[in-house]
Design a protein around this motif. Structure first.
Motif, PDB file in Angstrom:
ATOM      1  N   ALA A 249      63.279  99.224  68.026  1.00 51.00           N
ATOM      2  CA  ALA A 249      63.327  98.544  66.718  1.00 51.00           C
ATOM      3  C   ALA A 249      64.434  99.149  65.854  1.00 51.00           C
ATOM      4  O   ALA A 249      65.192  98.428  65.199  1.00 51.00           O
ATOM      5  CB  ALA A 249      61.974  98.664  66.016  1.00 51.00           C
ATOM      6  N   ALA A 250      64.523 100.478  65.869  1.00 51.89           N
ATOM      7  CA  ALA A 250      65.565 101.141  65.074  1.00 51.89           C
ATOM      8  C   ALA A 250      66.952 100.760  65.591  1.00 51.89           C
ATOM      9  O   ALA A 250      67.869 100.490  64.804  1.00 51.89           O
ATOM     10  CB  ALA A 250      65.371 102.655  65.120  1.00 51.89           C
ATOM     11  N   ALA A 251      67.068 100.700  66.921  1.00 49.25           N
ATOM     12  CA  ALA A 251      68.362 100.349  67.515  1.00 49.25           C
ATOM     13  C   ALA A 251      68.749  98.907  67.182  1.00 49.25           C
ATOM     14  O   ALA A 251      69.938  98.573  67.105  1.00 49.25           O
ATOM     15  CB  ALA A 251      68.313 100.549  69.029  1.00 49.25           C
ATOM     16  N   ALA A 252      67.731  98.055  66.970  1.00 50.02           N
ATOM     17  CA  ALA A 252      67.994  96.653  66.604  1.00 50.02           C
ATOM     18  C   ALA A 252      68.264  96.512  65.107  1.00 50.02           C
ATOM     19  O   ALA A 252      68.407  95.392  64.598  1.00 50.02           O
ATOM     20  CB  ALA A 252      66.808  95.780  67.010  1.00 50.02           C
ATOM     21  N   GLY A 253      68.276  97.631  64.404  1.00 49.87           N
ATOM     22  CA  GLY A 253      68.636  97.596  62.995  1.00 49.87           C
ATOM     23  C   GLY A 253      67.478  97.357  62.044  1.00 49.87           C
ATOM     24  O   GLY A 253      67.685  97.079  60.863  1.00 49.87           O
ATOM     25  N   ILE A 254      66.237  97.459  62.545  1.00 50.09           N
ATOM     26  CA  ILE A 254      65.079  97.253  61.666  1.00 50.09           C
ATOM     27  C   ILE A 254      64.785  98.553  60.932  1.00 50.09           C
ATOM     28  O   ILE A 254      64.658  99.608  61.553  1.00 50.09           O
ATOM     29  CB  ILE A 254      63.847  96.811  62.483  1.00 50.09           C
ATOM     30  CG1 ILE A 254      64.171  95.519  63.237  1.00 50.09           C
ATOM     31  CG2 ILE A 254      62.644  96.630  61.581  1.00 50.09           C
ATOM     32  CD1 ILE A 254      63.084  95.058  64.176  1.00 50.09           C
ATOM     33  N   VAL A 255      64.686  98.443  59.628  1.00 50.41           N
ATOM     34  CA  VAL A 255      64.518  99.644  58.796  1.00 50.41           C
ATOM     35  C   VAL A 255      63.106  99.703  58.224  1.00 50.41           C
ATOM     36  O   VAL A 255      62.605  98.711  57.679  1.00 50.41           O
ATOM     37  CB  VAL A 255      65.544  99.633  57.633  1.00 50.41           C
ATOM     38  CG1 VAL A 255      65.361 100.873  56.762  1.00 50.41           C
ATOM     39  CG2 VAL A 255      66.959  99.557  58.172  1.00 50.41           C
ATOM     40  N   PHE A 256      62.466 100.833  58.394  1.00 53.46           N
ATOM     41  CA  PHE A 256      61.206 101.127  57.702  1.00 53.46           C
ATOM     42  C   PHE A 256      61.335 102.494  57.046  1.00 53.46           C
ATOM     43  O   PHE A 256      61.901 103.418  57.644  1.00 53.46           O
ATOM     44  CB  PHE A 256      60.022 101.146  58.677  1.00 53.46           C
ATOM     45  CG  PHE A 256      59.702  99.815  59.280  1.00 53.46           C
ATOM     46  CD1 PHE A 256      59.198  98.781  58.496  1.00 53.46           C
ATOM     47  CD2 PHE A 256      59.901  99.587  60.627  1.00 53.46           C
ATOM     48  CE1 PHE A 256      58.909  97.547  59.052  1.00 53.46           C
ATOM     49  CE2 PHE A 256      59.611  98.355  61.194  1.00 53.46           C
ATOM     50  CZ  PHE A 256      59.117  97.333  60.402  1.00 53.46           C
TER      51      PHE A 256
END
Ligand SMILES: Nc1ncnc2c1ncn2[C@@H]1O[C@H](COP(=O)(O)OP(=O)(O)O)[C@@H](O)[C@H]1O
Ligand SMILES: [Mg+2]
Length: 288
Positions: free
Chosen positions: A119-126
């Motif tokens: 998810a992080a690699a896909a650019g999703i930010v939390f």
């Protein structure tokens, strides 16, 4: 599967092998309080009982968290928006099957960490990821939560035998940390506190004596509002932002936001060994 690189997000696993001690209530309402501050919050329901999912009024069609663990869906595929601006990765009873089917997988305990990394690699930010765990502390689901976590939040009901229960839970956490060959920071949250009870006040002092700076200053008081909130399918802040439960969780969120400030998101490095840079120098880290 290679070990996934660690710590793309601050991840907090809500643990205690005791059922009914307030894990789900604390996870859902802390998620709500963090989101109310404007933070981007992912709540992962990793309990087949799916109480966090149900308590946020969500009755998911597939996919859910088990499809993510099985590699059949990404986190982006499975998450749903819920009241209070929490992004939820929902659960369902079918998740219980993972304890059995994971026996055929290599490193099944790394599945959640891998999915978060993807998810992080896909650019999703939390800004925060909260993982609500089942009481089964020795199972593969809890192992997934802890492997993916920067912090273990030990939830302690300030009732009878709480200190003994917390120390037993600590033993389990230390064993998991040792088996996984890694570290995560421990923080303790006292909950269901009733200040009118001398016993509860003394217990809180004892908890502070044992856990010191690992205890959050905020204690979640016993509250009828918190019992009611799941029936309304929303976190308590959404029900009544002025009630004392909402105030307690706002204060806890403030402390957790400071934890996050200490979290350094590492640059992606696919072959990074499974260690936590922040935990390595932290006096509260469990031994690896
Ligand atoms: N601070 C609190 N005040 C009052 N009731 C609470 C509080 N925290 C939890 N509860 C209640 O205690 C019960 C168990 O809580 P829950 O969060 O489901 O525990 P767990 O997830 O550890 O099994 C629920 O009925 C919940 O509403
Ligand atoms: Mg629960």
């Amino acid at each position: 599967m290679d070990s996934p690189p660690r710590d793309p997000y601050p991840v907090y696993a809500f643990v205690n092998q005791k059922g009914g001690c307030g894990k789900t209530t604390t996870a859902v309402n802390l998620a709500g309080a963090l989101a109310a501050r404007g933070d981007r919050v992912l709540l992962i329901d990793l309990d087949p009982q799916a109480h966090a999912t149900l308590g946020l009024g969500c009755a998911p069609d597939r996919p859910t968290v088990i499809d993510v663990l099985n590699g059949d869906a990404t986190i982006a595929d499975a998450v749903v928006p819920t009241p209070g601006r929490i992004t939820l990765l929902p659960s369902e009873p079918r998740l219980a099957e993972f304890e059995e089917t994971s026996g055929r997988m290599i490193h099944p305990e790394q599945r959640l960490a891998q999915a978060l990394q993807d998810a992080a690699a896909a650019g999703i930010v939390f800004d925060h990821v909260l993982v609500d765990c089942s009481p089964r502390a020795d199972g593969v689901l809890c192992a997934n939560a802890l492997f993916a976590s920067t912090h273990a939040f030990l939830i302690v009901e300030t009732g009878a035998f709480a200190l003994q229960g917390a120390l037993r839970a600590l033993d389990v956490l230390e064993e998991v940390a040792e088996n996984q060959g890694r570290t995560f920071e421990l923080r303790v949250v006292g909950t269901m506190f009733d200040r009118r009870t001398k016993f509860a006040r003394e217990l809180l002092v004892a908890l502070h004596g044992r856990f010191g700076a690992q205890m959050f200053d905020t204690v979640i008081r016993s509250s009828v509002r918190l019992r009611e909130a799941p029936a309304h399918g929303r976190p308590v802040q959404e029900l009544d932002s002025t009630c004392r439960a909402a105030q307690d969780f706002a204060a806890l969120a403030e402390e957790v936001a400071h934890l996050r400030a200490g979290h350094v998101t590492p640059a992606p490095a696919p072959s990074t060994p499974a260690t936590s840079a922040s935990a390595a120098s932290d006096p509260h880290a469990l031994p690896s």
